[in-house]
Write an enzyme that holds these catalytic residues in place. Sequence first.
Site, PDB file in Angstrom:
ATOM      1  N   LYS A 158       0.812  -1.226   0.000  1.00  0.00           N
ATOM      2  CA  LYS A 158       0.000   0.000   0.000  1.00  0.00           C
ATOM      3  C   LYS A 158       0.845   1.276   0.000  1.00  0.00           C
ATOM      4  O   LYS A 158       0.396   2.330  -0.436  1.00  0.00           O
ATOM      5  CB  LYS A 158      -0.933   0.000   1.211  1.00  0.00           C
ATOM      6  CG  LYS A 158      -2.078  -1.001   1.113  1.00  0.00           C
ATOM      7  CD  LYS A 158      -3.307  -0.339   0.595  1.00  0.00           C
ATOM      8  CE  LYS A 158      -4.570  -1.184   0.513  1.00  0.00           C
ATOM      9  NZ  LYS A 158      -4.605  -2.521   1.021  1.00  0.00           N
ATOM     10  N   SER A 213       0.796  -9.950  -0.843  1.00  0.00           N
ATOM     11  CA  SER A 213       0.605  -8.495  -0.791  1.00  0.00           C
ATOM     12  C   SER A 213       0.890  -7.856   0.551  1.00  0.00           C
ATOM     13  O   SER A 213       1.016  -6.633   0.636  1.00  0.00           O
ATOM     14  CB  SER A 213      -0.811  -8.151  -1.254  1.00  0.00           C
ATOM     15  OG  SER A 213      -1.749  -8.976  -0.604  1.00  0.00           O
TER      16      SER A 213
HETATM   17  C1  LIG Z   1      -5.298  -3.504   0.469  1.00  0.00           C
HETATM   18  C2  LIG Z   1      -4.761  -4.872   0.380  1.00  0.00           C
HETATM   19  C3  LIG Z   1      -5.119  -5.740  -0.669  1.00  0.00           C
HETATM   20  C4  LIG Z   1      -6.124  -5.391  -1.732  1.00  0.00           C
HETATM   21  O1  LIG Z   1      -5.770  -4.294  -2.527  1.00  0.00           O
HETATM   22  P1  LIG Z   1      -6.876  -3.569  -3.424  1.00  0.00           P
HETATM   23  O2  LIG Z   1      -6.150  -2.514  -4.144  1.00  0.00           O
HETATM   24  O3  LIG Z   1      -7.908  -3.009  -2.466  1.00  0.00           O
HETATM   25  O4  LIG Z   1      -7.491  -4.608  -4.278  1.00  0.00           O
HETATM   26  C5  LIG Z   1      -4.520  -6.986  -0.714  1.00  0.00           C
HETATM   27  N1  LIG Z   1      -3.652  -7.379   0.229  1.00  0.00           N
HETATM   28  C6  LIG Z   1      -3.293  -6.593   1.258  1.00  0.00           C
HETATM   29  C7  LIG Z   1      -2.324  -7.112   2.265  1.00  0.00           C
HETATM   30  C8  LIG Z   1      -3.827  -5.304   1.374  1.00  0.00           C
HETATM   31  O5  LIG Z   1      -3.461  -4.521   2.397  1.00  0.00           O
END
Ligand SMILES: *Cc1c(COP(=O)(O)O)cnc(C)c1O
Length: 327
Positions: free
Chosen positions: A58, A311
């Site tokens: 993010k 992510s």
């Molecule tokens: C925010 C987030 C997502 C999803 O991202 P989007 O852009 O909302 O689809 C996935 N994994 C993690 C760890 C996140 O913090």
Amino acid sequence: MDSFTGFGVCLGDIYAARQRIAAIVRRTPLFESSALAGAQGGPVYLKAENLQETGSFKVRGAANRVLSLSAEERARGILAVSTGNHGRAVAFVARMLGIPATICVSKEAAPYKVAAMRELGAEILLHGDSYDEAAEYAVRLQQERGLTMIEPFDDPLVIAGQGTIGLELLEDLPGLRLAVVPLSGGGLIGGIALALKSADPSFRVVGVSQDRAPVMYHSLRAGHPVHLPEEPTLADALVGGLGVENHYTFPLVRQYVDDVVLVSETEIAAAMAFALEKQHLVVEGGGAVALAALLAGKVSTSGEKTAVVLSGGNVEVGKLVKVWQNS
Ligand SMILES: *Cc1c(COP(=O)(O)O)cnc(C)c1O
């Protein structure tokens, strides 16, 4: 590349983002997973955004957005609504640049993540029983205090920031054919898909969401953004809707994402345990959904070179250990 400019973001914006955020974000490592390759019949790589600054991707989008503010906007301060990771990213960038930050979180947010935002010096306002209620409160606050809202996904600069992951994949993995990416609001997968498909429209991009209230999944089926009541899930970072008025990510995902699959709580837990045991990586529930889909056989790689985005890694160790013990 006219066909890749209709969503407020184009490949050039992603390159511009990379320049802008280079001093703040990490180029994250890619690990080839022999444990996964065997099962898939082809090479599989893990893009470790769990090792990103602030513990999730993010910070890429947040940095690109905040660095684009005017001096006057910076002086007035910024505001964000978050389940944790976006707020932490915004608080981190704000502290680096000396900008006052206010983060609205619902009472459902993980205390571990709220503590991390507070440590970064942001003003934390706990309000409402859901992400959407916290968001309504933030809109009022924004008007009262004249703050600039930093959106978590539905903003071209945020999408371009997340798209820098796509550039890194293109450069680090020649011959890549498929990317499997966690999906909530769609900023992450939208940016990555835009980068990859601008290079080669035959890339496949598959999104993965939790099966508890997967808003984008149902919105795609309905043909417009829908609202679903939130449900508790191990993937707490994926909780929340598409916003009252979605401008960018819904059309982007509809256009460029080839498929969306869902994973259960058991499958998410198994993926968190796999990452810990087989890869020695700490991955949170939301960060593990794409890996979960591969492990559960819900995405076919057809033996082609595949990248799986991990992510985020913001999970309390005690919780991770419990997940691991029960798996
Ligand atoms: C925010 C987030 C997502 C999803 O991202 P989007 O852009 O909302 O689809 C996935 N994994 C993690 C760890 C996140 O913090």
